[in-house]
Design a protein around this motif. Sequence first.
Motif, PDB file in Angstrom:
ATOM      1  N   PHE A 186      -9.050   8.038  -5.006  1.00  0.00           N
ATOM      2  CA  PHE A 186      -9.792   7.325  -6.042  1.00  0.00           C
ATOM      3  C   PHE A 186      -8.869   7.057  -7.224  1.00  0.00           C
ATOM      4  O   PHE A 186      -8.194   7.956  -7.723  1.00  0.00           O
ATOM      5  N   MET A 187      -8.828   5.801  -7.677  1.00  0.00           N
ATOM      6  CA  MET A 187      -7.921   5.418  -8.750  1.00  0.00           C
ATOM      7  C   MET A 187      -8.566   5.647 -10.114  1.00  0.00           C
ATOM      8  O   MET A 187      -9.696   5.231 -10.345  1.00  0.00           O
ATOM      9  N   VAL A 188      -7.819   6.279 -11.012  1.00  0.00           N
ATOM     10  CA  VAL A 188      -8.279   6.462 -12.389  1.00  0.00           C
ATOM     11  C   VAL A 188      -7.216   5.866 -13.305  1.00  0.00           C
ATOM     12  O   VAL A 188      -6.060   6.306 -13.299  1.00  0.00           O
ATOM     13  N   VAL A 189      -7.604   4.830 -14.072  1.00  0.00           N
ATOM     14  CA  VAL A 189      -6.654   4.206 -14.988  1.00  0.00           C
ATOM     15  C   VAL A 189      -7.205   4.266 -16.413  1.00  0.00           C
ATOM     16  O   VAL A 189      -8.404   4.320 -16.638  1.00  0.00           O
ATOM     17  N   SER A 190      -6.280   4.212 -17.348  1.00  0.00           N
ATOM     18  CA  SER A 190      -6.636   4.260 -18.763  1.00  0.00           C
ATOM     19  C   SER A 190      -7.198   2.922 -19.235  1.00  0.00           C
ATOM     20  O   SER A 190      -6.783   1.863 -18.774  1.00  0.00           O
ATOM     21  N   GLY A 191      -8.125   3.004 -20.179  1.00  0.00           N
ATOM     22  CA  GLY A 191      -8.606   1.819 -20.869  1.00  0.00           C
ATOM     23  C   GLY A 191      -8.296   1.882 -22.347  1.00  0.00           C
ATOM     24  O   GLY A 191      -8.837   1.104 -23.136  1.00  0.00           O
ATOM     25  N   ASP A 192      -7.442   2.814 -22.735  1.00  0.00           N
ATOM     26  CA  ASP A 192      -7.076   3.017 -24.144  1.00  0.00           C
ATOM     27  C   ASP A 192      -5.564   2.955 -24.267  1.00  0.00           C
ATOM     28  O   ASP A 192      -4.864   3.912 -23.899  1.00  0.00           O
ATOM     29  N   ASP A 193      -5.035   1.858 -24.800  1.00  0.00           N
ATOM     30  CA  ASP A 193      -3.585   1.700 -24.898  1.00  0.00           C
ATOM     31  C   ASP A 193      -2.918   2.861 -25.619  1.00  0.00           C
ATOM     32  O   ASP A 193      -1.850   3.329 -25.216  1.00  0.00           O
ATOM     33  N   ASN A 194      -3.544   3.335 -26.695  1.00  0.00           N
ATOM     34  CA  ASN A 194      -2.894   4.377 -27.499  1.00  0.00           C
ATOM     35  C   ASN A 194      -2.926   5.751 -26.835  1.00  0.00           C
ATOM     36  O   ASN A 194      -2.237   6.668 -27.287  1.00  0.00           O
ATOM     37  N   LEU A 195      -3.708   5.903 -25.777  1.00  0.00           N
ATOM     38  CA  LEU A 195      -3.775   7.186 -25.065  1.00  0.00           C
ATOM     39  C   LEU A 195      -3.099   7.134 -23.695  1.00  0.00           C
ATOM     40  O   LEU A 195      -3.034   8.142 -22.996  1.00  0.00           O
ATOM     41  N   THR A 196      -2.597   5.966 -23.327  1.00  0.00           N
ATOM     42  CA  THR A 196      -2.097   5.777 -21.963  1.00  0.00           C
ATOM     43  C   THR A 196      -1.009   6.776 -21.589  1.00  0.00           C
ATOM     44  O   THR A 196      -1.029   7.354 -20.495  1.00  0.00           O
ATOM     45  N   LEU A 197      -0.055   6.978 -22.465  1.00  0.00           N
ATOM     46  CA  LEU A 197       1.043   7.893 -22.150  1.00  0.00           C
ATOM     47  C   LEU A 197       0.515   9.291 -21.850  1.00  0.00           C
ATOM     48  O   LEU A 197       0.880   9.906 -20.835  1.00  0.00           O
ATOM     49  N   ALA A 198      -0.363   9.788 -22.705  1.00  0.00           N
ATOM     50  CA  ALA A 198      -0.923  11.130 -22.495  1.00  0.00           C
ATOM     51  C   ALA A 198      -1.765  11.183 -21.234  1.00  0.00           C
ATOM     52  O   ALA A 198      -1.746  12.186 -20.500  1.00  0.00           O
ATOM     53  N   GLN A 199      -2.501  10.118 -20.951  1.00  0.00           N
ATOM     54  CA  GLN A 199      -3.376  10.124 -19.787  1.00  0.00           C
ATOM     55  C   GLN A 199      -2.594  10.032 -18.481  1.00  0.00           C
ATOM     56  O   GLN A 199      -2.984  10.635 -17.477  1.00  0.00           O
ATOM     57  N   ILE A 200      -1.486   9.306 -18.479  1.00  0.00           N
ATOM     58  CA  ILE A 200      -0.628   9.304 -17.291  1.00  0.00           C
ATOM     59  C   ILE A 200      -0.049  10.704 -17.078  1.00  0.00           C
ATOM     60  O   ILE A 200       0.057  11.177 -15.938  1.00  0.00           O
ATOM     61  N   ALA A 201       0.303  11.362 -18.173  1.00  0.00           N
ATOM     62  CA  ALA A 201       0.821  12.727 -18.048  1.00  0.00           C
ATOM     63  C   ALA A 201      -0.209  13.656 -17.416  1.00  0.00           C
ATOM     64  O   ALA A 201       0.149  14.618 -16.738  1.00  0.00           O
ATOM     65  N   CYS A 202      -1.489  13.344 -17.623  1.00  0.00           N
ATOM     66  CA  CYS A 202      -2.562  14.150 -17.017  1.00  0.00           C
ATOM     67  C   CYS A 202      -2.817  13.774 -15.559  1.00  0.00           C
ATOM     68  O   CYS A 202      -3.514  14.507 -14.856  1.00  0.00           O
ATOM     69  N   GLY A 203      -2.282  12.609 -15.122  1.00  0.00           N
ATOM     70  CA  GLY A 203      -2.433  12.223 -13.727  1.00  0.00           C
ATOM     71  C   GLY A 203      -3.013  10.851 -13.468  1.00  0.00           C
ATOM     72  O   GLY A 203      -3.238  10.482 -12.312  1.00  0.00           O
ATOM     73  N   MET A 204      -3.263  10.067 -14.510  1.00  0.00           N
ATOM     74  CA  MET A 204      -3.804   8.730 -14.290  1.00  0.00           C
ATOM     75  C   MET A 204      -2.770   7.822 -13.630  1.00  0.00           C
ATOM     76  O   MET A 204      -1.572   8.058 -13.714  1.00  0.00           O
ATOM     77  N   ASP A 205      -3.279   6.746 -13.013  1.00  0.00           N
ATOM     78  CA  ASP A 205      -2.448   5.855 -12.207  1.00  0.00           C
ATOM     79  C   ASP A 205      -1.906   4.667 -12.982  1.00  0.00           C
ATOM     80  O   ASP A 205      -1.262   3.787 -12.403  1.00  0.00           O
ATOM     81  N   GLY A 206      -2.164   4.597 -14.283  1.00  0.00           N
ATOM     82  CA  GLY A 206      -1.708   3.474 -15.084  1.00  0.00           C
ATOM     83  C   GLY A 206      -2.755   3.075 -16.087  1.00  0.00           C
ATOM     84  O   GLY A 206      -3.499   3.917 -16.598  1.00  0.00           O
ATOM     85  N   VAL A 207      -2.872   1.765 -16.346  1.00  0.00           N
ATOM     86  CA  VAL A 207      -3.711   1.287 -17.444  1.00  0.00           C
ATOM     87  C   VAL A 207      -4.115  -0.161 -17.187  1.00  0.00           C
ATOM     88  O   VAL A 207      -3.394  -0.915 -16.531  1.00  0.00           O
ATOM     89  N   ILE A 208      -5.293  -0.524 -17.678  1.00  0.00           N
ATOM     90  CA  ILE A 208      -5.650  -1.924 -17.847  1.00  0.00           C
ATOM     91  C   ILE A 208      -5.616  -2.158 -19.341  1.00  0.00           C
ATOM     92  O   ILE A 208      -6.432  -1.625 -20.093  1.00  0.00           O
ATOM     93  N   SER A 209      -4.653  -2.950 -19.782  1.00  0.00           N
ATOM     94  CA  SER A 209      -4.200  -2.948 -21.169  1.00  0.00           C
ATOM     95  C   SER A 209      -4.490  -4.234 -21.912  1.00  0.00           C
ATOM     96  O   SER A 209      -4.443  -5.328 -21.353  1.00  0.00           O
ATOM     97  N   VAL A 210      -4.735  -4.086 -23.213  1.00  0.00           N
ATOM     98  CA  VAL A 210      -4.761  -5.216 -24.145  1.00  0.00           C
ATOM     99  C   VAL A 210      -3.349  -5.492 -24.643  1.00  0.00           C
ATOM    100  O   VAL A 210      -2.887  -6.634 -24.687  1.00  0.00           O
ATOM    101  N   ALA A 211      -2.633  -4.427 -24.985  1.00  0.00           N
ATOM    102  CA  ALA A 211      -1.284  -4.560 -25.556  1.00  0.00           C
ATOM    103  C   ALA A 211      -0.324  -5.296 -24.635  1.00  0.00           C
ATOM    104  O   ALA A 211       0.606  -5.955 -25.100  1.00  0.00           O
ATOM    105  N   ALA A 212      -0.554  -5.211 -23.324  1.00  0.00           N
ATOM    106  CA  ALA A 212       0.352  -5.863 -22.377  1.00  0.00           C
ATOM    107  C   ALA A 212       0.292  -7.382 -22.451  1.00  0.00           C
ATOM    108  O   ALA A 212       1.154  -8.068 -21.901  1.00  0.00           O
TER     109      ALA A 212
END
Length: 300
Positions: A186-212
């Motif tokens: 099951f894929m878990v991705v971040s929806g918070d650009d400012n938390l993405t780094l910390a959330q990947i460190a916890c094991g998330m698979d990436g992000v769906i980003s506004v900043a990108a």
Amino acid sequence: MVRDILRGTGVALVTPFQADGSVDFDSLQKLINFVIEGGVQYVVTLGTTGETPTLSKEEKQEVVQATFSTVADRVPVVIGIGGNNTNEVVKELEAFPIEKAAAILSASPYYNKPSQEGIYQHYRAMAQATNRPILLYNVPGRTGSNIAPATVVRLANDFENIDGIKEASGNMGQCMQLLRDTPQDFMVVSGDDNLTLAQIACGMDGVISVAANCFPKDFTGMVNAALENDYVTARSLNNKLLSGYDLLFAENNPAGVKAFLTELGIIENNLRLPLVPLSDRIYEQVKEYLESLRQKGIHA
């Protein structure tokens, strides 16, 4: 698996408008090429950042078709389809060319504030209406309700095509619970650009980003480095982008990112009511921040 296909940075595309309020398809093409050349792994069309509540059904169809045409199979495309009328959402699933999409991203019903059982039944109806992969989207700040981890786990276990979640609650404890309890595929991705780094460190698979949208090369570089456990590089890039995250959401989304994209010469600074462009004060800060990035060698 969707988790393999969509690992990394997805970008929630803005919808550019012309001065008369019509969709600016030339600028949409320019934006899509910009983010793909910047290295994003996939694009998301018709997300909240695309001002979808103000798009007509016909415009949504046109934006989706234009997105597929411009992407031209270079990266996967995710389509945002959601709402607070379950029957209408099911009809949209039947109307859009979802067979070409890597997945459907669907925010939980907004304003109605359904119970957890109501949220479950909403996604159950969607899962039974299509065999395409579905990504849940939990964004309590916009919807007024939270998808509890237990509900996510139940949906993931009950429906083969509910394959992931974009988690934007901002609750790190909830994020870690999701990562612990959901199935391995099951894929878990971040929806918070400012938390993405910390959330990947916890094991998330990436992000769906506004900043990108506006920092595709460096934001994607940060995400890729984090996914490769190169946190020295990831922290360095993230630290330089931190102030940018604040400006992106200083007043509303996508007013912030549209201001950045205007300064980058990609779109015109037009939004549809009830959203309005950034105030002059914040816009000046955007210009100053972009100049500071250029002086530091960040791509902007």
